[in-house]
Design a protein around this motif. Structure first.
Motif, PDB file in Angstrom:
ATOM      1  N   ASP A   1       0.843  -1.197   0.000  1.00 17.51           N
ATOM      2  CA  ASP A   1       0.000   0.000   0.000  1.00 17.51           C
ATOM      3  C   ASP A   1       0.878   1.246   0.000  1.00 17.51           C
ATOM      4  OD1 ASP A   1      -3.137   0.638   0.741  1.00 17.51           O
ATOM      5  OD2 ASP A   1      -1.758   2.234   1.359  1.00 17.51           O
ATOM      6  N   PRO A   2       0.492   2.293  -0.757  1.00 16.36           N
ATOM      7  CA  PRO A   2       1.304   3.511  -0.779  1.00 16.36           C
ATOM      8  C   PRO A   2       1.583   4.100   0.596  1.00 16.36           C
ATOM      9  CG  PRO A   2      -0.368   3.585  -2.489  1.00 16.36           C
ATOM     10  CD  PRO A   2      -0.665   2.361  -1.668  1.00 16.36           C
ATOM     11  N   ALA A   3       0.666   3.912   1.533  1.00 18.88           N
ATOM     12  CA  ALA A   3       0.874   4.446   2.877  1.00 18.88           C
ATOM     13  C   ALA A   3       1.944   3.682   3.648  1.00 18.88           C
ATOM     14  CB  ALA A   3      -0.439   4.434   3.658  1.00 18.88           C
ATOM     15  N   LEU A   4       2.270   2.477   3.198  1.00 17.93           N
ATOM     16  CA  LEU A   4       3.212   1.623   3.920  1.00 17.93           C
ATOM     17  C   LEU A   4       4.454   1.297   3.113  1.00 17.93           C
ATOM     18  CD1 LEU A   4       0.635  -0.964   5.318  1.00 17.93           C
ATOM     19  CD2 LEU A   4       1.520   1.071   6.453  1.00 17.93           C
ATOM     20  N   ARG A   5       4.520   1.753   1.880  1.00 19.20           N
ATOM     21  CA  ARG A   5       5.616   1.371   1.003  1.00 19.20           C
ATOM     22  C   ARG A   5       6.968   1.756   1.606  1.00 19.20           C
ATOM     23  NH1 ARG A   5       3.606   3.497  -3.152  1.00 19.20           N
ATOM     24  NH2 ARG A   5       4.557   5.541  -2.892  1.00 19.20           N
ATOM     25  N   ASP A   6       7.050   2.947   2.196  1.00 23.23           N
ATOM     26  CA  ASP A   6       8.262   3.367   2.894  1.00 23.23           C
ATOM     27  C   ASP A   6       8.169   2.809   4.312  1.00 23.23           C
ATOM     28  OD1 ASP A   6      10.209   4.723   4.394  1.00 23.23           O
ATOM     29  OD2 ASP A   6      10.088   6.500   3.134  1.00 23.23           O
ATOM     30  N   ARG A   7       8.831   1.671   4.553  1.00 22.00           N
ATOM     31  CA  ARG A   7       8.712   0.974   5.837  1.00 22.00           C
ATOM     32  C   ARG A   7       9.204   1.828   7.000  1.00 22.00           C
ATOM     33  NH1 ARG A   7       5.375  -2.398   3.420  1.00 22.00           N
ATOM     34  NH2 ARG A   7       6.326  -4.060   2.215  1.00 22.00           N
ATOM     35  N   LYS A   8      10.279   2.572   6.782  1.00 21.69           N
ATOM     36  CA  LYS A   8      10.822   3.393   7.872  1.00 21.69           C
ATOM     37  C   LYS A   8       9.860   4.511   8.248  1.00 21.69           C
ATOM     38  CE  LYS A   8      15.686   2.466   6.824  1.00 21.69           C
ATOM     39  NZ  LYS A   8      16.989   3.049   6.418  1.00 21.69           N
ATOM     40  N   ARG A   9       9.220   5.121   7.247  1.00 18.33           N
ATOM     41  CA  ARG A   9       8.260   6.183   7.545  1.00 18.33           C
ATOM     42  C   ARG A   9       7.050   5.616   8.275  1.00 18.33           C
ATOM     43  NH1 ARG A   9       7.407   9.300   2.559  1.00 18.33           N
ATOM     44  NH2 ARG A   9       6.225   7.473   1.892  1.00 18.33           N
ATOM     45  N   ALA A  10       6.579   4.451   7.864  1.00 21.18           N
ATOM     46  CA  ALA A  10       5.450   3.821   8.553  1.00 21.18           C
ATOM     47  C   ALA A  10       5.793   3.549  10.013  1.00 21.18           C
ATOM     48  CB  ALA A  10       5.059   2.531   7.848  1.00 21.18           C
ATOM     49  N   GLU A  11       7.039   3.155  10.255  1.00 19.36           N
ATOM     50  CA  GLU A  11       7.445   2.889  11.636  1.00 19.36           C
ATOM     51  C   GLU A  11       7.533   4.189  12.432  1.00 19.36           C
ATOM     52  OE1 GLU A  11      10.432  -0.136  14.002  1.00 19.36           O
ATOM     53  OE2 GLU A  11      10.626   0.133  11.830  1.00 19.36           O
ATOM     54  N   ARG A  12       8.036   5.251  11.811  1.00 23.75           N
ATOM     55  CA  ARG A  12       8.128   6.532  12.518  1.00 23.75           C
ATOM     56  C   ARG A  12       6.750   7.092  12.842  1.00 23.75           C
ATOM     57  NH1 ARG A  12      12.042   7.703   8.559  1.00 23.75           N
ATOM     58  NH2 ARG A  12      10.529   8.991   7.454  1.00 23.75           N
ATOM     59  N   LEU A  13       5.845   7.049  11.859  1.00 25.43           N
ATOM     60  CA  LEU A  13       4.531   7.667  12.041  1.00 25.43           C
ATOM     61  C   LEU A  13       3.580   6.823  12.879  1.00 25.43           C
ATOM     62  CD1 LEU A  13       3.590   9.238   8.583  1.00 25.43           C
ATOM     63  CD2 LEU A  13       4.151  10.443  10.701  1.00 25.43           C
ATOM     64  N   PHE A  14       3.605   5.514  12.658  1.00 25.78           N
ATOM     65  CA  PHE A  14       2.598   4.635  13.253  1.00 25.78           C
ATOM     66  C   PHE A  14       3.171   3.644  14.267  1.00 25.78           C
ATOM     67  CE2 PHE A  14       1.130   5.757   8.963  1.00 25.78           C
ATOM     68  CZ  PHE A  14      -0.111   6.303   9.250  1.00 25.78           C
ATOM     69  N   GLY A  15       4.484   3.569  14.374  1.00 26.36           N
ATOM     70  CA  GLY A  15       5.081   2.580  15.269  1.00 26.36           C
ATOM     71  C   GLY A  15       4.873   1.165  14.782  1.00 26.36           C
ATOM     72  N   PHE A  16       4.748   0.993  13.467  1.00 23.49           N
ATOM     73  CA  PHE A  16       4.422  -0.304  12.885  1.00 23.49           C
ATOM     74  C   PHE A  16       5.620  -0.819  12.106  1.00 23.49           C
ATOM     75  CE2 PHE A  16       2.406  -3.012   9.581  1.00 23.49           C
ATOM     76  CZ  PHE A  16       1.684  -3.869  10.403  1.00 23.49           C
ATOM     77  N   HIS A  17       6.206  -1.899  12.560  1.00 21.74           N
ATOM     78  CA  HIS A  17       7.338  -2.509  11.875  1.00 21.74           C
ATOM     79  C   HIS A  17       6.827  -3.673  11.041  1.00 21.74           C
ATOM     80  CE1 HIS A  17      11.368  -4.048  11.114  1.00 21.74           C
ATOM     81  NE2 HIS A  17      10.917  -5.248  11.432  1.00 21.74           N
ATOM     82  N   TYR A  18       7.117  -3.629   9.744  1.00 22.78           N
ATOM     83  CA  TYR A  18       6.616  -4.681   8.852  1.00 22.78           C
ATOM     84  C   TYR A  18       7.743  -5.211   7.991  1.00 22.78           C
ATOM     85  CZ  TYR A  18       3.874  -7.249   5.470  1.00 22.78           C
ATOM     86  OH  TYR A  18       3.366  -8.251   4.690  1.00 22.78           O
ATOM     87  N   ARG A  19       7.747  -6.515   7.821  1.00 17.18           N
ATOM     88  CA  ARG A  19       8.728  -7.175   6.970  1.00 17.18           C
ATOM     89  C   ARG A  19       8.019  -8.276   6.186  1.00 17.18           C
ATOM     90  NH1 ARG A  19      13.448 -11.299   9.088  1.00 17.18           N
ATOM     91  NH2 ARG A  19      14.646 -11.475   7.143  1.00 17.18           N
ATOM     92  N   ILE A  20       8.211  -8.293   4.870  1.00 16.26           N
ATOM     93  CA  ILE A  20       7.665  -9.381   4.061  1.00 16.26           C
ATOM     94  C   ILE A  20       8.555 -10.605   4.252  1.00 16.26           C
ATOM     95  CG2 ILE A  20       7.322 -10.186   1.690  1.00 16.26           C
ATOM     96  CD1 ILE A  20       6.289  -7.480   0.983  1.00 16.26           C
ATOM     97  N   GLU A  21       7.932 -11.734   4.545  1.00 16.73           N
ATOM     98  CA  GLU A  21       8.695 -12.934   4.884  1.00 16.73           C
ATOM     99  C   GLU A  21       8.643 -14.001   3.792  1.00 16.73           C
ATOM    100  OE1 GLU A  21       8.878 -13.436   9.537  1.00 16.73           O
ATOM    101  OE2 GLU A  21       6.768 -13.384   8.907  1.00 16.73           O
ATOM    102  N   ILE A  22       8.326 -13.592   2.563  1.00 15.92           N
ATOM    103  CA  ILE A  22       8.270 -14.537   1.450  1.00 15.92           C
ATOM    104  C   ILE A  22       9.580 -15.299   1.306  1.00 15.92           C
ATOM    105  CG2 ILE A  22       8.167 -14.675  -1.062  1.00 15.92           C
ATOM    106  CD1 ILE A  22       6.081 -12.494  -1.035  1.00 15.92           C
ATOM    107  N   PHE A  23      10.685 -14.558   1.432  1.00 18.53           N
ATOM    108  CA  PHE A  23      11.990 -15.173   1.196  1.00 18.53           C
ATOM    109  C   PHE A  23      12.660 -15.661   2.482  1.00 18.53           C
ATOM    110  CE2 PHE A  23      11.325 -11.987  -2.204  1.00 18.53           C
ATOM    111  CZ  PHE A  23      11.218 -12.880  -3.272  1.00 18.53           C
ATOM    112  N   VAL A  24      11.913 -15.628   3.580  1.00 18.58           N
ATOM    113  CA  VAL A  24      12.425 -16.151   4.843  1.00 18.58           C
ATOM    114  C   VAL A  24      12.048 -17.634   4.938  1.00 18.58           C
ATOM    115  CG1 VAL A  24      12.305 -15.983   7.366  1.00 18.58           C
ATOM    116  CG2 VAL A  24      12.206 -13.904   5.953  1.00 18.58           C
TER     117      VAL A  24
END
Length: 400
Positions: free
Chosen positions: A296-319
């Motif tokens: 989603d455009p609101a979450l594409r920048d993971r660092k900004r999402a974490e700064r603004l919302f405190g939400f850390h997200y990582r795609i685990e497809i390759f994990v």
């Protein structure tokens, strides 16, 4: 005395950001035709992605803003109405047709980069196949990547091991000489750009300086506030140095101002904004639950999402599966102006199987919130063409 830089409080910053990203109002609207085009215009572009555990990223991005949207409506905009085109930002994307002329700077710059680098990265000399592939499309009509270089040996099929004609076709697309005319499944079908792009956009030209202005100003208007680096990254057209120079000029001319944006942790981040941002009344988002795409455009920048919302997200497809914390492809869940958790769900035939929901720390899953989440999952199941919704036992789980 130095001027005091105004502070945009975190809650207000989230409201501004979500309003700019179309996540403040109820997701009503026709979700097709001019209404759908307006959504894409406001966002600037919609990222395309092939992962389809529930719905493809672009479809889910649009559905989360217009719940009457169905995937066929986007394809109509692309190949029937020619209101959007497909090309590259930081990744493949669907873009308003009015932006096409500003992509010419991208075409030219990408052509130089590809000519310099792809000869080393790709198998064989793809430049020797460019004229042949272009002539094939010109003489025989549109084609897919599987229909060029049929006499060439095939490698592993990975992006690093394309045969020369497939690389040439990708070069022709990235440099603007061919365009995507439609999709068959998720396979791109290409034709000559002059046979795809409407004449009023095909024949339009801009000076490079005008495109840099368009990119930086357009990025700021869609983000609400940003650093020069974030402006450069939005379309991934201009360089950081060009965005920095634009910011300095626009600041000196009074077209933008400096503000400090408060993160969820109270830290301030110096950013640029339009002069009227601090004076605008911005309503809080409607208090409904939405399932969002990881892209989603609101979450594409993971660092900004974490700064603004405190939400850390990582795609685990390759994990590797045993090392995943959540799942192969989990979906962020938003409620109002907060990200409240992530959900692991998958379409299995006509069934939408909900495997687990992990609320964020401090989020209480009372009966009302659970009921609202179930209601959104029912709407998601309908969107995904599922006639049954199942839940794993103990599907609501605490964070590890």
């Amino acid at each position: 005395m130095p001027m005091t830089v105004p502070v945009l409080q975190n809650r207000t910053a989230r409201h501004v950001f979500l309003e700019k990203h179309g996540l403040s109002d109820r997701p009503s609207g026709a979700g097709k035709g001019t209404d759908l085009k307006a959504v894409i215009d406001n966002l600037g572009f919609v990222q395309l992605d092939s992962v389809n555990t529930f719905a493809r990223a672009h479809d889910l991005i649009l559905w989360s803003r217009r719940q009457q949207f169905r995937p066929k409506a986007l394809q109509h905009l692309l190949h029937r109405d020619r209101q959007v085109f497909e090309h590259w930002t930081h990744d493949a994307a669907t873009i308003p047709m009015e932006s096409f002329a500003h992509w010419r700077m991208r075409f030219a710059r990408d052509a130089v980069r590809m000519e310099q680098r792809w000869k080393e990265w790709r198998r064989g000399d793809f430049t020797a196949k460019i004229d042949e592939v272009l002539r094939q499309i010109s003489d025989n009509g549109c084609c897919t990547s599987g229909q060029v270089g049929t006499d060439e040996s095939r490698g592993s099929g990975g992006w690093w091991d394309w045969h020369p004609s497939k690389t040439a076709l990708e070069y022709l697309w990235r440099s603007g000489q061919v365009s995507v005319v439609r999709r068959e499944g998720f396979t791109k079908v290409y034709d000559l750009t002059e046979r795809v792009i409407p004449p009023e956009h095909l024949n339009s030209r801009h000076q490079e300086a005008d495109t840099i202005e368009w990119c930086c100003a357009g990025a700021l208007d869609r983000l609400g506030f940003a650093t020069s680096g974030e402006l450069a990254a939005f379309w991934d057209h201009v360089t950081p140095a060009e965005a920095k120079a634009w910011s300095a000029t626009a600041l000196a001319e009074g077209r933008i101002v400096e503000i400090d944006v408060e993160g969820v942790d109270g830290k301030l981040r110096r950013s640029f904004a339009r002069p009227d941002l601090m004076d605008r009344a911005v309503a809080a988002p409607v208090p409904r639950i939405r399932i969002l795409s990881p892209f989603d455009p609101a979450l594409r920048d993971r660092k900004r999402a974490e700064r603004l919302f405190g939400f850390h997200y990582r795609i685990e497809i390759f994990v590797p599966a045993p090392k995943r914390k959540y799942g192969y492809y989990v979906f962020p869940v938003m409620e109002g102006d907060s990200l409240i958790g992530r959900i692991d769900m998958k379409r299995e035939g006509s069934v939408l199987a909900v495997r687990a929901f992990w609320p964020e720390d401090g989020v209480r899953m009372g009966s009302g919130r659970v009921a609202a989440l179930r209601k959104e999952l029912e709407r998601a199941a309908q969107f995904g063409g599922c006639n049954e919704l199942t839940y794993a036992q103990d599907w609501i789980r605490l964070q590890n």
